[in-house]
Design an enzyme around this catalytic site. Structure first.
Site, PDB file in Angstrom:
ATOM      1  N   GLY A  71       0.786  -1.224   0.000  1.00 31.88           N
ATOM      2  CA  GLY A  71       0.000   0.000   0.000  1.00 31.88           C
ATOM      3  C   GLY A  71       0.814   1.267   0.000  1.00 31.88           C
ATOM      4  CG  ASN A  98       7.482   5.302  -7.399  1.00 30.00           C
ATOM      5  OD1 ASN A  98       6.490   5.489  -6.709  1.00 30.00           O
ATOM      6  ND2 ASN A  98       7.469   4.554  -8.491  1.00 30.00           N
ATOM      7  CG  ASN A 126       2.781   3.861  -8.469  1.00 28.58           C
ATOM      8  OD1 ASN A 126       2.076   3.357  -9.343  1.00 28.58           O
ATOM      9  ND2 ASN A 126       2.871   3.358  -7.259  1.00 28.58           N
ATOM     10  CB  CYS A 129      -2.044   5.906  -6.915  1.00 31.40           C
ATOM     11  SG  CYS A 129      -0.337   5.718  -6.399  1.00 31.40           S
ATOM     12  CG  ASN A 191       3.282  -0.682 -10.952  1.00 25.51           C
ATOM     13  OD1 ASN A 191       3.621  -1.505 -10.109  1.00 25.51           O
ATOM     14  ND2 ASN A 191       3.115   0.597 -10.665  1.00 25.51           N
TER      15      ASN A 191
END
Length: 299
Positions: A71, A98, A126, A129, A191
């Site tokens: 998380g 990141n 990233n 999310c 990812n």
């Protein structure tokens, strides 16, 4: 053999990069790895404010990989800048930070946290999310959303922006084009793939978050396929990532069109894997009398 590569005009010592969330800030690996041989170190995800992460258990082994549902727990940008970043300044490997967030504004805010900070060479967005303003949809699953968040961070960023793409989409090329339209300087893909593991004895999910991200050897064919497709469709440099654990894997990614290759889960089982990959890559180049440019995108 010449191992240097360039991404967004910045020269890296080698094409071998470490993946976010698998290498910390490099300090834990320094006794196993010559950090100066790496092209770049990608640090764990950093948010504007501290994130607590998901409930445990957070990690589960699978055939050919691991599921993680950490998380993106992190102490926030201020703590990272004060405690983690100084260590990296002593090495020639480039630093990729990141960035994570739950809204476009979150990404902009964390990028601004680094406005007057030395020692950061790239941002990596990233965009897997969940966007809370879009009902929880990941920003990397819709081209316009990917374009919007990329453009917003580029507008406040003093360093090149790499966009890390989610494989949990129907058409990876359209997402890549969205990031390119938003001004991305480079792309990183892929990812983790969404996955789940069930404890059949307890009759419940193994992970506290139920669903997690699958990484490791099992996902490499998907990653290579997506790198190949995106390399044919955009003009941006690509960092290939997902399952690479040997020099042969790195060559495969480069032949698919990657400029550099990021090593992730393999660091957990072999802390020296990046050095072994570099040694193997050099031996291959010498044996074949070939350069990285000659094999890049040959497929």
């Amino acid at each position: 053999m010449l191992l240097t590569v360039k991404i967004a005009g910045i020269e890296l010592n080698s094409p071998i990069i470490t993946a976010s969330g698998t290498f910390g800030n490099g300090s834990a690996y320094a006794k196993f790895v010559d950090l100066n041989r790496l092209g770049a170190i990608t640090v764990k995800g950093v948010s504007h404010e501290p994130w607590e992460g998901n409930p445990p258990p957070r990690i589960a082994e699978t055939h050919g990989g691991i599921l993680n549902a950490v998380g993106l727990q992190n102490p926030g940008a201020k703590a990272f800048i004060e405690k983690d970043l100084p260590f990296l300044k002593d090495f020639s490997a480039k630093v990729i930070v990141n960035l994570c967030g739950r809204t476009v504004e979150d990404y902009v805010n964390v990028a601004r946290d680094f406005a007057d900070v030395d020692g950061v060479d790239f941002f990596e967005l990233n965009i897997s999310c969940p966007n809370v303003k879009a009902g929880g949809m990941a920003m990397g699953t819709e081209p316009k959303m990917a374009e919007e968040v990329t453009r917003a961070v580029k507008s406040v960023s003093a360093v090149p922006v790499i966009v890390k793409l989610s494989p949990n989409v129907t058409d990876i090329v359209s997402i890549a084009k969205g990031a390119e339209a938003g001004g991305a300087d480079a792309l990183c893909l892929i990812n983790t793939l969404l996955g789940m593991k069930i404890d059949i004895h307890k009759k419940k999910p193994v992970l506290g978050n139920t669903i997690g991200g699958l990484s490791g050897r099992a996902i490499m064919p998907v990653a290579v396929r997506m790198v190949y497709q995106v390399a044919k469709a955009v003009s941006l440099p690509i960092i290939g990532t997902g399952g690479a654990a040997t020099w042969e894997d790195v060559v495969e990614f480069i032949m698919a069109g990657a400029t550099a290759v990021s090593i992730g889960t393999a660091n957990f089982t072999n802390p020296r894997v990046t050095m072994e990959i570099l040694d193997g890559l050099i031996a291959y180049m010498k044996r074949e009398q070939i350069t990285l440019d000659e094999i890049r995108g040959v497929i």
